[in-house]
Design a protein around this motif. Structure first.
Motif, PDB file in Angstrom:
ATOM      1  N   LYS A 137      27.880  -2.585  31.623  1.00 29.08           N
ATOM      2  CA  LYS A 137      27.210  -1.466  31.198  1.00 29.08           C
ATOM      3  C   LYS A 137      28.234  -0.645  30.335  1.00 29.08           C
ATOM      4  O   LYS A 137      28.267  -0.201  29.859  1.00 29.08           O
ATOM      5  CB  LYS A 137      27.271  -0.299  32.281  1.00 29.08           C
ATOM      6  N   ILE A 138      29.701  -1.758  30.528  1.00 26.98           N
ATOM      7  CA  ILE A 138      31.061  -1.195  29.813  1.00 26.98           C
ATOM      8  C   ILE A 138      30.724  -1.699  28.704  1.00 26.98           C
ATOM      9  O   ILE A 138      30.940  -3.301  28.179  1.00 26.98           O
ATOM     10  CB  ILE A 138      32.224  -1.512  30.616  1.00 26.98           C
ATOM     11  N   PRO A 139      31.239  -1.413  27.365  1.00 22.67           N
ATOM     12  CA  PRO A 139      31.715  -1.677  26.069  1.00 22.67           C
ATOM     13  C   PRO A 139      32.552  -2.392  26.262  1.00 22.67           C
ATOM     14  O   PRO A 139      33.565  -2.726  26.760  1.00 22.67           O
ATOM     15  CB  PRO A 139      31.922  -0.451  25.332  1.00 22.67           C
ATOM     16  N   ALA A 177      38.502   1.342  31.585  1.00 21.33           N
ATOM     17  CA  ALA A 177      36.845   1.106  32.194  1.00 21.33           C
ATOM     18  C   ALA A 177      37.511   0.651  33.284  1.00 21.33           C
ATOM     19  O   ALA A 177      36.395   0.743  34.355  1.00 21.33           O
ATOM     20  CB  ALA A 177      38.078  -0.637  31.813  1.00 21.33           C
ATOM     21  N   LYS A 178      38.308   1.188  34.638  1.00 13.63           N
ATOM     22  CA  LYS A 178      38.084   1.923  35.775  1.00 13.63           C
ATOM     23  C   LYS A 178      37.843   2.659  36.366  1.00 13.63           C
ATOM     24  O   LYS A 178      36.603   2.801  36.505  1.00 13.63           O
ATOM     25  CB  LYS A 178      39.471   1.719  36.332  1.00 13.63           C
ATOM     26  N   ARG A 179      37.057   3.904  34.956  1.00 11.68           N
ATOM     27  CA  ARG A 179      37.506   4.855  34.949  1.00 11.68           C
ATOM     28  C   ARG A 179      35.129   4.751  34.797  1.00 11.68           C
ATOM     29  O   ARG A 179      33.963   5.252  35.982  1.00 11.68           O
ATOM     30  CB  ARG A 179      37.173   6.250  34.248  1.00 11.68           C
ATOM     31  N   MET A 180      35.185   4.087  34.333  1.00 14.67           N
ATOM     32  CA  MET A 180      33.562   3.589  33.731  1.00 14.67           C
ATOM     33  C   MET A 180      33.113   2.795  34.973  1.00 14.67           C
ATOM     34  O   MET A 180      31.924   3.416  35.249  1.00 14.67           O
ATOM     35  CB  MET A 180      33.509   3.206  32.468  1.00 14.67           C
ATOM     36  N   LEU A 181      33.859   2.025  35.228  1.00 15.08           N
ATOM     37  CA  LEU A 181      32.977   1.584  36.471  1.00 15.08           C
ATOM     38  C   LEU A 181      33.389   2.041  37.622  1.00 15.08           C
ATOM     39  O   LEU A 181      32.163   1.210  38.238  1.00 15.08           O
ATOM     40  CB  LEU A 181      33.679   0.315  36.985  1.00 15.08           C
ATOM     41  N   ARG A 182      34.139   2.875  37.912  1.00 15.21           N
ATOM     42  CA  ARG A 182      33.781   4.096  39.261  1.00 15.21           C
ATOM     43  C   ARG A 182      32.839   4.819  39.153  1.00 15.21           C
ATOM     44  O   ARG A 182      32.107   5.334  39.934  1.00 15.21           O
ATOM     45  CB  ARG A 182      34.969   4.623  39.540  1.00 15.21           C
TER      46      ARG A 182
END
Length: 220
Positions: A137-139, A177-182
């Motif tokens: 779901k991350i670009p 990316a880490k923020r999106m994953l969290r």
């Protein structure tokens, strides 16, 4: 035949170029998981990723004598894999990320906290699927940096070299990316939970690549 595992990458390259082709199997086994994770980070399925890995290893073998050790062998292989991913995808574009959008004080995606509940470290297929789904779901530009930096354990400078971007850009994209994953995952998982390349697939890849290499040798 039992292969020696104590050779450094530089020693292996020297011996393989000198004619000990069978030692290339060690390089394949050492780098299988890194190439697999990179291919999957581009949303290629298992089969397509394996094809890209095979092409990458064969390309590396045919050009091994030209490897100049300016970077690590792993970095060199990942560059070749990245190039093959680009060719298959036939498109590549980075989006600019503004540093002000990143919260540098946020908690790392992967923690070494020894007090983490034991249940969070249990590996299973369902867990792998959750993480893979979250990553997808991350670009692409963020997902690839995350995969290289966190899942493959490369240094920021190595990632910057592979992707031809600055180290600051690597840090920025990794944080994003880490923020999106969290936002997708509330639990903390270990690095090894992401895009595992199991032993059974590793053996198959070794056989595929070595068969190709033997054909190349016979043709020469």
């Amino acid at each position: 035949m039992e292969l020696p595992q104590t050779y450094t990458d530089a020693e292996l390259v020297k011996r393989i170029v000198a004619g000990e082709t069978f030692l290339f199997e060690i390089l394949i086994r050492r780098n299988n998981s890194f190439l697999y994770r990179l291919g999957r980070s581009y949303r290629y399925n298992h089969e397509d990723t394996q094809d890209l890995m095979q092409d990458t290893f064969v390309d590396a073998f045919t050009h091994l004598a030209k490897f100049e050790h300016r970077c690590s062998l792993k970095t060199w292989l990942l560059k070749i894999m990245l190039h093959n991913c680009f060719k298959k995808q036939n498109k590549w574009a980075f989006k600019n990320v503004k540093a002000k959008d990143i919260n540098e004080q946020c908690m790392p995606m992967f923690s070494d906290d020894k007090h983490t509940d034991t249940s969070k470290t249990v590996l299973n297929n369902e867990l792998n699927m959750i993480i893979e789904d979250a990553l997808e779901k991350i670009p692409t530009d963020y997902r690839v940096v995350f995969t290289l930096r966190e899942a493959n354990g490369l240094k920021g400078a190595e990632v910057a070299e592979i992707l031809a971007i600055s180290e600051d850009s690597v840090k920025t994209r990794l944080s994003r990316a880490k923020r999106m994953l969290r936002q997708e995952i509330e639990k903390i998982y270990s690095k090894e939970d992401i895009y595992q390349f199991n032993l059974i697939y590793c053996d198959k890849m070794v056989n595929r690549v070595m068969d190709k290499i033997n054909v190349i040798k016979d043709q020469n």
